[in-house]
Design an enzyme around this catalytic site. Structure first.
Site, PDB file in Angstrom:
ATOM      1  N   ASP A  38      34.207  29.404  39.895  1.00 51.69           N
ATOM      2  CA  ASP A  38      35.153  28.575  39.141  1.00 51.69           C
ATOM      3  C   ASP A  38      34.471  27.458  38.360  1.00 51.69           C
ATOM      4  O   ASP A  38      35.134  26.611  37.764  1.00 51.69           O
ATOM      5  CB  ASP A  38      36.218  27.995  40.077  1.00 51.69           C
ATOM      6  CG  ASP A  38      35.641  27.035  41.116  1.00 51.69           C
ATOM      7  OD1 ASP A  38      34.390  26.912  41.180  1.00 51.69           O
ATOM      8  OD2 ASP A  38      36.426  26.411  41.845  1.00 51.69           O
ATOM      9  N   ARG A  97      26.399   5.065  23.959  1.00 54.56           N
ATOM     10  CA  ARG A  97      26.973   4.529  22.716  1.00 54.56           C
ATOM     11  C   ARG A  97      28.423   4.109  22.877  1.00 54.56           C
ATOM     12  O   ARG A  97      29.031   3.595  21.933  1.00 54.56           O
ATOM     13  CB  ARG A  97      26.825   5.567  21.606  1.00 54.56           C
ATOM     14  CG  ARG A  97      25.393   5.698  21.107  1.00 54.56           C
ATOM     15  CD  ARG A  97      25.218   6.835  20.132  1.00 54.56           C
ATOM     16  NE  ARG A  97      25.244   8.129  20.807  1.00 54.56           N
ATOM     17  CZ  ARG A  97      25.135   9.297  20.184  1.00 54.56           C
ATOM     18  NH1 ARG A  97      25.010   9.328  18.863  1.00 54.56           N
ATOM     19  NH2 ARG A  97      25.150  10.430  20.870  1.00 54.56           N
ATOM     20  N   LYS A 193      23.716  -0.486   6.378  1.00 49.83           N
ATOM     21  CA  LYS A 193      24.605   0.664   6.213  1.00 49.83           C
ATOM     22  C   LYS A 193      26.009   0.317   6.684  1.00 49.83           C
ATOM     23  O   LYS A 193      26.212  -0.601   7.478  1.00 49.83           O
ATOM     24  CB  LYS A 193      24.084   1.878   6.982  1.00 49.83           C
ATOM     25  CG  LYS A 193      24.259   1.758   8.491  1.00 49.83           C
ATOM     26  CD  LYS A 193      23.792   3.001   9.222  1.00 49.83           C
ATOM     27  CE  LYS A 193      24.036   2.851  10.726  1.00 49.83           C
ATOM     28  NZ  LYS A 193      23.503   3.950  11.506  1.00 49.83           N
ATOM     29  N   ALA A 225      21.980  13.219  12.320  1.00 52.70           N
ATOM     30  CA  ALA A 225      20.920  13.036  11.318  1.00 52.70           C
ATOM     31  C   ALA A 225      21.431  12.581   9.957  1.00 52.70           C
ATOM     32  O   ALA A 225      20.656  12.527   9.002  1.00 52.70           O
ATOM     33  CB  ALA A 225      20.077  14.302  11.157  1.00 52.70           C
TER      34      ALA A 225
END
Length: 312
Positions: A38, A97, A193, A225
């Protein structure tokens, strides 16, 4: 010397674990890890660990939840087998993160993972390049946070590059870029950015001078990337002679490999905190080993010696 030291490993990165054990001068402990029909994980420790100083090597990379559960179950098995101390060696810390709330009703998953590890029985954690250094504070136990920059710097010093500028792909990585620049004798630059959505980045401004220089982009993680490849093109457009990239953790999910192959990067340098299968390797990828660093950290922890002196 190591009669009370034992090293075990899950299935996430067995080659790295074997390399670490060889550096320490021992072999991996015997454990059977399998799946029931399982999908549940079964762990059986097949040798005595009573009173031992046990280190469990397991990055929580893809498949993240499988590898995390495997780690937690191994720790529980070792604790119930009366190990004296259990140290989780996590070369790549999954969920790092998700270390803060960016909007309402979001979890802080990195803290949840820390709680799970401690509740399972971990008494010390060794990790490499946590995405946010503050994650160390999520634990009420000792955390040895090992940087990847010294390994990357040693490689670039051996390459004999001149006219170097180390570039951070975002403002948050300036400290890392400054550290690498200081170690290899280069200048630094910063890319400002904007990220309109998760895993989506837009290059905005470049702070610093890159014209005619060998630019080295450095980050802790390369995931899809998008950031790195956009940054590399921005540097070429601004006159960089050649653009290189490096990171500690090559997650390389989604279209990352295709983007990197098609990019203007001369070379991508990564470490083996996360295993790179053959389909994620190509001729411009260089993989450096973190086994000597993690192995030496294990030896120093076992001997109750300073780990921070590794980087003096």
């Amino acid at each position: 010397m190591y009669d009370r030291l034992k090293i075990f490993a899950g299935n996430a990165n067995r080659p790295l674990a074997e390399e670490i054990a060889a550096y320490v001068g021992t072999s991996l402990g015997s454990a059977e890890i399998k799946r029931f029909s399982d999908g549940e994980i079964s762990v059986a420790i097949e040798e005595s660990v009573r009173g031992a100083d046990v280190f469990v090597i397991q990055p929580t990379c893809f498949p993240v939840n499988e590898n995390l559960m495997e780690l937690l179950i191994m720790i529980d098995a070792l604790r119930r087998a009366s190990a004296r101390r259990i140290t989780a060696v996590i070369p790549y810390y999954g969920y790092a993160r998700q270390e803060r709330k960016t909007r309402g009703r979001e979890p802080i998953s990195a803290k949840l993972v820390a709680n799970l590890l401690v509740q399972a029985g971990v008494r010390r954690v060794v990790a490499m390049d946590l995405h946010a250094g503050a994650i160390q504070g999520f634990f009420d136990i000792p955390v040895d946070h090992l940087p990847g920059v010294p390994i990357l710097a040693q490689y670039y010093r051996s390459q004999g590059l001149e006219e170097i500028v180390v570039v951070s792909p975002d403002v948050g990585g300036v400290t890392r870029a400054r550290d690498l620049a200081a170690r290899i004798g280069g200048e630094i630059a910063i890319i400002d950015k904007r990220r309109p959505a998760p895993n989506v980045a837009e290059i905005m401004n470049l702070i610093g001078r890159v014209e005619g220089k060998n630019a080295i982009l450095i980050d802790d993680i390369i995931d899809t990337a998008g950031t790195i490849t956009q940054a590399a093109q921005a540097l070429k457009d601004r006159g960089a002679k050649a653009v290189y990239a490096c990171c500690t953790h090559p997650v390389l999910s989604g279209q990352a490999v295709e983007r990197l192959r098609d990019s203007c990067l001369e070379e991508l340098v990564v470490t083996n905190t996360i295993p790179l299968p053959p389909e994620k390797r190509w001729d411009r990828v260089k993989v450096l080993s973190v086994a000597p660093l993690l192995g030496e950290a294990i030896v120093r922890i076992h001997r109750d010696r300073s780990v921070s002196q590794l980087f003096d």
